[in-house]
Structures are given as C-alpha cells and as structure tokens.
Design an enzyme around this catalytic site. Structure first.
Site, PDB file in Angstrom:
ATOM      1  CG  ASP A 133     -18.787 -48.185  -0.645  1.00  0.00           C
ATOM      2  OD1 ASP A 133     -19.180 -47.547  -1.641  1.00  0.00           O
ATOM      3  OD2 ASP A 133     -17.666 -48.739  -0.576  1.00  0.00           O
TER       4      ASP A 133
ATOM      5  CD  GLU B 104     -23.169 -48.136  -6.211  1.00  0.00           C
ATOM      6  OE1 GLU B 104     -22.685 -49.208  -5.831  1.00  0.00           O
ATOM      7  OE2 GLU B 104     -22.988 -47.055  -5.619  1.00  0.00           O
TER       8      GLU B 104
ATOM      9  CG  ASP C 118     -14.588 -45.227  -5.962  1.00  0.00           C
ATOM     10  OD1 ASP C 118     -14.815 -44.726  -4.839  1.00  0.00           O
ATOM     11  OD2 ASP C 118     -14.669 -46.445  -6.199  1.00  0.00           O
TER      12      ASP C 118
HETATM   13  O1  MIG Z   1     -14.638 -51.702  -4.014  1.00  0.00           O
HETATM   14  O2  MIG Z   1     -14.568 -49.659   0.907  1.00  0.00           O
HETATM   15  O3  MIG Z   1     -16.400 -45.701  -3.194  1.00  0.00           O
HETATM   16  O4  MIG Z   1     -14.933 -44.795  -0.992  1.00  0.00           O
HETATM   17  O5  MIG Z   1     -13.036 -46.574   0.106  1.00  0.00           O
HETATM   18  C1  MIG Z   1     -14.320 -50.470  -3.438  1.00  0.00           C
HETATM   19  C2  MIG Z   1     -13.546 -49.416  -0.013  1.00  0.00           C
HETATM   20  C3  MIG Z   1     -15.190 -50.249  -2.231  1.00  0.00           C
HETATM   21  C4  MIG Z   1     -15.686 -47.937  -2.772  1.00  0.00           C
HETATM   22  C5  MIG Z   1     -15.952 -46.585  -2.186  1.00  0.00           C
HETATM   23  C6  MIG Z   1     -14.692 -46.072  -1.538  1.00  0.00           C
HETATM   24  C7  MIG Z   1     -14.240 -47.032  -0.468  1.00  0.00           C
HETATM   25  C8  MIG Z   1     -14.006 -48.408  -1.073  1.00  0.00           C
HETATM   26  N1  MIG Z   1     -15.230 -48.872  -1.731  1.00  0.00           N
END
Ligand code: MIG
Length: 750
Positions: free
Chosen positions: A386, A389, A457
């Site tokens: 995650d 980016e 998201d």
């Molecule tokens: O700042 O890990 O897109 O799927 O549950 C949010 C928490 C961070 C973004 C991801 C989402 C995930 C969430 N993350």
C-alpha cells in the site's frame, strides 16, 4: 520558455541494430522488435533512459531505403515512412493503409525539458486504454495525466489516480494500432480534447520521446504484442481467486479468527483473511503488535486449520527509531531516498516520521525482500503493498529527493512497481516453490509480472460500482488481468441494496475482495440481514462454482495477455454500440460470459447484446444479438448472458479452494451454430511445478455440424483433481447418440 521543433535530418546511418538519424535538436533511433512492433526513441541525451517496463531486445535492423526526402522501412506487417525534412514518422500497414502519423507541422517538439508528440487525429478515431483512468471507455475528447497519487476520497471523474500505464490503442477507418510511451516522468495524453479536431498529443515533463508502435490488426493481437514486450502475469495461487475478506482493520488475532470461524459456521465459502495496518507494532513494517497479535504463528496455524490464508499489508515508510531493525540497517547501508546532500529524506506517514527505501536499487530490493521472513515464518502467504505512490501526509515529495542518481520526478511513477518487484522477488525466494500473492496500489507498465492490483479507495456509491468495472476493464487493456475493486466501497457505508448488488458482481471480478475503511460499518456477508445474507452467500457460491473457468481464464492471460475481464471493445471492436455510454460498462468475463453491471436502485436495465445468440445464465432464455433488450435485474439475479456455443467448466460448491470437492467437473455447453473451443487448464494451484510440465490441459470442442463434443488428448503430467466429467447441455433438445470413451468424443442427436 523555448520551443524547439524536431527539424531536418542531417545524417542517417545504421548503427548497432538501430537506424540513427541526427537532427540539430536531437538524435532519433528506430529499432524493430517484431514485424508488428517498431520503437522510435528521440533523445537529447547521449544515452536514452533505461526502461523499467520492457523485457525484450530489439532484433537486427531491417534493410531500409533512403531517397532524397524519405526513408522507408518495411516489416511483413508494417511500413514506416520517415520524412527527412523535417523529421516525421508515419506508420502504415504493409499494404499501405495509414495507421497513424506525426502532425506534419509540430511532430515531436520540446518546451525546455518537456517533450511532446503531436499526431494526426482522424475524424472517426477512438482511443481506449491508459489503464486506471476514470471517464468513458472511448477516451476521444478527454485528456489525462500520469502522476501516481494517493487519491484518497477520489471522485468518479478524478485524474490522476494511483497508477501509470502510458499505453493506448487507437481505432479508426476499421484499423487498429497501439502506442506505448515508455517514459516515467509525469506524462500527459490528450485525445483531441483541447485541439482543433486535427491533432492528438502526448508528452512528458522530461526524458525522451520514446515510444513503441504496435501495428497488429486486432486488439487481441496488440495486447499479445504489448504483453510480450512488457511481460505477462504468472499463474496466481488458486486460493487468491477465492473470496477475500478484508477490513481496516481486524484489530486482534481473536477478531481475525472469529470472522474466519463465522464463515465456516455459516458455510459461506471463503479463502482469505487480511491484516491491515493495525497488526503491526506502532505501524512499523515487519513487526507484529505484541499484545493484540501476540502469537502470529498460533493465529495463522488456526486459520490454516480452517483452510484460510492470511494476507498482511506493508507500507514503504520505515519509522525513524533507533533499535528498529529496518531503520538501523537502512541507515547503515544508505538504503533510503535522500536529499542531494546525502541526508535521508523524511516525511510523516502512519508510523510517524519515516524514511523511504530506494526501491530502484537492487541491493535495497534484496534487503527489503529478505525482511519478509518476519511475516513468512509465522505463515503469511499474501503481501499487500500500500501507500507506494509513494504517499506522505499532506505533502508532495520534493523534486530534489534522490533515488540513487535519479530524482523524484522520474521515479515517482515507477516507485510502486519497484516496491512490488522487490516484494515479489523477496517472497518468491523465501517461499521457495510456493506461489505468492502480491497486491499493489501504485503501478507502472509491466507490473503484471509481479503483482495483482486494486483500484484504491473508492466509495460506497452506485457511481463507484460502475466506475470500478470500467477501471478493471481498462486495466485489462494494459496487461493487468488480476485486478479488483473494494467491493462494497471503501469510504462511506453502502445501503444493504448496494452491498448486495456489488457483491453480486464479485464472482465476475478478477479479484473478489470485500474491504472497508476504518470507522465504516461492518461489511461481512452476515451484517446485512438474513435475506441479504442468503443472496450474498449464493453469489459467493457462484464464484466457487466458476473457479475452473476462471482458472483457465487466467491461464489464457499468462499465455496471451488477454485479460479475464474484457471490455466488449476487444471482441466487438467495430460495433459502435459497445462504446455508447449506456453500454460501456458491460464486459465479457472470460471468453463467453457477458456481465451487465447494474446500479442498486434499478431493477431492470437496458442491455446491449452484440452479434450472435445469447442465453440468460439464470433462466436459459435465448436472445438474438445485435440488439438492445430490456432485462430484469432484481437484486437476486444480476443480468449475465452466455454466448451461444459457450463451453464453461464449473464445479460444485466447495467451502474453500483447499477443499477436495466431489471430483466432478461440470462441463456446461450452450447450443450454437458455430464450432467453438475452450482450453481447459488445471494444475496444483500452489507450486511452480506447472512450469516443469505438471499441468493438465485439453481443448474441449463443440462442433454443431458434426453434432459432436470432443476432448483433446491430455497435455501435461498433472492428474486432474476431477475424476468425472459431467456434461450439462443448455438449449439442446435431443439425446446422446454415442460416446466413444477412447477418443473422448460424444455424438448428440438434436
Ligand atoms: O491512509 O492501511 O488504500 O485499502 O485500508 C490509508 C489502511 C492507508 C489505504 C488503502 C486502504 C487501506 C488503508 N490505506
């Protein structure tokens, strides 16, 4: 600002497999990768930028003819005519049909470091592709930016989102071509949005005008070529194709186990549980929370005993904290991105102040990959990447941050892919012969080699439900077959109707994962009332029935780059109805199921059936194609149609992919007038043994002229887990005439 337009060719020569043309502004190199793939790279640098995406080398240079004004190069499929003064590149089919060409006036040009290519726009030209982009299937009249972004709370028209796939397919005059702009800088595509209807353009803030031109005359062939160039996915672990239950976050081992247990008690099939960020100790990557997840191995052993697998999340940010292994090692070895003076760059993310691994460095990749022992030793088998980016609270990472020799603006768009690659290589190594499941949010062209993706998201609205399938189908046009959306919507709370409807699309989404943000209502199937639970259960069961078809569909992706979820544009390219915004969300799931996403507040819908005959899956009712029909769409029955002649292998319901099952393969066949074929594929679903011949493959054929159904001889050394093949015939009236068990041919009377 200075404008420079690519000018006249001064010198033309063949050098080391490339046609090299010098102009006062830049050097152009033409290389041939295959009869249908030609690369043009126009650079101002002494060496063009290396590629993160491309897996292939160019071939030997073909002979070319040079005259006073032109250079002509021919492959068996393509003709490239290069105008020398000024230097312009024009592509034709071998028999001379114009596919695409530079705008004669502006062609390639620069505004300082910005490099742009202006192309002729054809009156009827349409554009599809670019991966994870909002908007319509046909991108004519729209413009886009590639700049990987943590697009939290994004709307259904926002751009850019998380991923960069600078590859599109152009369609005009009954012709097809593809163009891959392999440049990692912030890039721009304008498909006739802001011009005089005569030009389309694309470009980037820096780097080379470096593109691959694809000239095959079908979208399927172009996808095959694009994924030959940038790689194809591997067979996924079978368990990752089952139902996945996620939440930000299940807060303790006990909660994870309770949810898993409930699936088994209620006999709702499922394969995967997730741990989102709260399993960690203070959000420190590769750690476990000592109180709420005190015994990870104990928890995972219990999950395994219930036939569940566990996926855990990792983020790139490494907390600045002396004594934390990843921090100490990263500092000691200079593994982090830095300011130009060598000081590690710092930003805040979940753990607090963090440094960010330089994933472009092979040593860093190895170090990162090896750290997964902390998750794999207790038994984790899936790895969710995650925030790559990369995301940092409230800030755009400064442009002077360095990743080795390169600066942030040229690395940002590939950071996520490089993290996924580091993860994939690392866990493959540790898991030995077992297939990992890797999931990433940020990506660049080529990511299919390492990872599945999800679309980030989204929100719990009907618009997002529809957008999700357009994103999935558009990702499918850029090599990504294993894709998914947060079913139910990440932000906000769905109505029960929306939850039910969205879940009914799950069986037909390449990755079927239910997920929700922190603070949102619970999303598990039993949270929506008994009646809805029963519908949701039935839909999840449908996923498990379809697994033999889905698995064979992924095999097709590994071989041809064809995605599992397909916009109708792939098979019905010349049918203008498929680009109509009324029908653009419809897609083919695998070779022969047409799925119609319907919002939760509509209980009937207009469906466009392309040419051929179609059967509604749930009722067997037959329809003529080439027409729009009105179809019932109650929440219990999403409109799904099956193409006449379809061959769809299914199985009876199992509770997880680990369950042995009853050994019966149900071969469903729908009557039709044309001969059809289906390539059935199976292997152990777990290991890489399939790469050494341990698979089971046979072609199933239906021949209406001979009135026969036949199975080819088995290829491969794997023994199918199905002991019996049962035929289920739809739309036939008649009887079996003769079965020859030796040749596996069955004759039917009808
Ligand atoms: O700042 O890990 O897109 O799927 O549950 C949010 C928490 C961070 C973004 C991801 C989402 C995930 C969430 N993350």
């Amino acid at each position: 600002m200075q404008l420079e337009i690519l000018g006249n060719a001064n010198t033309v020569s063949a050098q080391k497999g490339a046609l090299v043309i010098n102009t006062p502004q830049a050097e152009a190199r033409v290389t041939v990768y295959s009869p249908t793939i030609i690369r043009v790279c126009i650079t101002k640098q002494s060496e063009p930028d290396a590629s993160f995406a491309v897996m292939q080398q160019s071939q030997e240079l073909l002979p070319y003819r040079e005259s006073a004004n032109e250079i002509e190069m021919n492959t068996s499929a393509l003709k490239l005519i290069i105008n020398k003064s000024p230097l312009r590149f024009n592509f034709y089919t071998a028999d001379g049909k114009e596919l695409s060409r530079d705008d004669t006036r502006f062609g390639t040009n620069w505004q300082d470091s910005r490099v742009i290519n202006y192309r002729k726009l054809y009156p009827d030209e349409m554009f599809i592709g670019l991966g994870e982009k909002t908007g319509n299937l046909n991108r004519r009249g729209s413009h886009y930016v590639n700049w990987n972004t943590d697009a939290a709370l994004h709307g259904v028209n926002d751009d850019p989102l998380y991923k960069t796939f600078p590859f599109f397919i152009g369609l005009h005059s009954g012709l097809t071509y593809g163009l891959f702009f392999d440049n990692t800088h912030k890039s721009y595509f304008d498909f006739g949005a802001t011009t005089d209807e005569q030009t389309s353009w694309f470009g980037a803030d820096g780097g080379d005008m470096n593109y691959y031109f694809f000239g095959a005359q079908s979208i399927r062939e172009i996808l095959k070529d694009y994924t030959w160039l940038t790689g194809r996915m591997e067979m996924p672990p079978l368990w990752s194709l089952g139902y996945q239950q996620c939440r930000w976050s299940y807060m303790s081992a006990q909660e994870v186990l309770e949810v898993a247990t409930k699936f088994r008690e209620k006999q709702i099939p499922a394969d995967v549980m997730y741990c989102d960020i709260d399993y960690m100790d203070g959000f420190k990557i590769f750690t476990w929370n000592k109180s709420s997840f005190a015994d990870p191995k104990g928890m995972i052993d219990q999950l395994k005993s219930m036939d569940f697998r566990l996926v855990t999340i990792v983020d790139p940010g490494i907390k600045i904290e002396e004594g934390y292994k990843q921090y100490d090692e990263g500092i000691a070895n200079n593994y982090f991105a830095t300011y130009p003076d060598g000081e590690p760059y710092t930003a805040s993310v979940w753990p607090g102040r963090c440094h960010f691994p330089d994933f472009t460095n092979d040593k860093v990749k190895e170090w990162w990959g090896a750290a997964f022992t902390a998750l794999i030793e207790p038994g984790v088998e899936g790895f969710w990447n995650d925030m790559n980016e990369p995301a940092a609270w409230n800030q755009n990472i400064p442009w002077l941050v360095k990743f080795g020799k390169r600066f942030m603006p040229e690395i940002r768009n590939v950071y996520g892919m490089e993290m996924a690659k580091a993860t994939y290589n690392g866990v493959r190594n540790i898991l030995d012969n077992k297939r990992p499941f890797v999931l990433t949010r940020a990506a660049y062209a080529g990511t299919q080699r390492y990872s599945a993706v999800w679309t980030g998201d989204n929100a719990a609205t009907d618009e997002h439900l529809l957008l999700g399938h357009r994103l999935v189908n558009s990702l499918g046009l850029t090599g990504m077959s294993f894709t998914g959306v947060d079913i139910g919507g990440f932000m906000g709370n769905p109505t029960p109707e929306l939850m039910v409807r969205w879940n009914s699309l799950g069986p037909y989404t390449p990755m079927f994962r239910n997920h929700a943000a922190e603070g949102m209502v619970r999303r598990e199937p039993w949270e929506w009332g008994q009646g809805n639970e029963a519908i949701i259960k039935k839909d999840i069961e449908q996923r498990y029935r379809l697994l033999p078809y889905i698995y064979s569909g992924f095999y097709q992706s590994t071989q041809t780059g064809l995605p599992l979820s397909r916009t109708l544009a792939i098979d019905y390219t010349d049918d203008e109805m498929v680009y109509d915004i009324k029908y653009q969300n419809q897609f083919l799931f695998g070779d022969s199921m047409l799925v119609v996403p319907v919002i939760s507040t509509e209980l009937t819908t207009n469906v466009y059936l392309p040419e051929g005959d179609w059967y509604r899956l749930s009722t067997g009712e037959k329809y003529k194609g080439n027409q729009a029909i009105n179809a019932d769409a109650p929440l219990t029955d999403l409109p799904v149609f099956v193409k006449a002649g379809a061959i769809i292998p299914m199985q009876n319901v199992v509770q997880s992919t680990s369950e042995q099952g009853d050994g019966i393969l149900l071969l469903h066949i729908w009557n039709g007038n044309e001969p059809t074929e289906f390539v059935y594929y199976e292997d152990d679903g777990i290991t890489y043994n399939y790469q050494n011949g341990e698979y089971y493959k046979r072609t199933i054929s239906f021949n209406p002229e001979k009135k026969s159904i036949s199975l080819s001889a088995v290829e491969g050394a794997y023994q199918s887990k199905y002991k019996t093949i049962k035929l289920v015939m739809h739309g036939f009236e008649g009887s079996i005439k003769e079965i020859d068990n030796n040749t596996a041919v069955m004759m039917i009377n009808y």
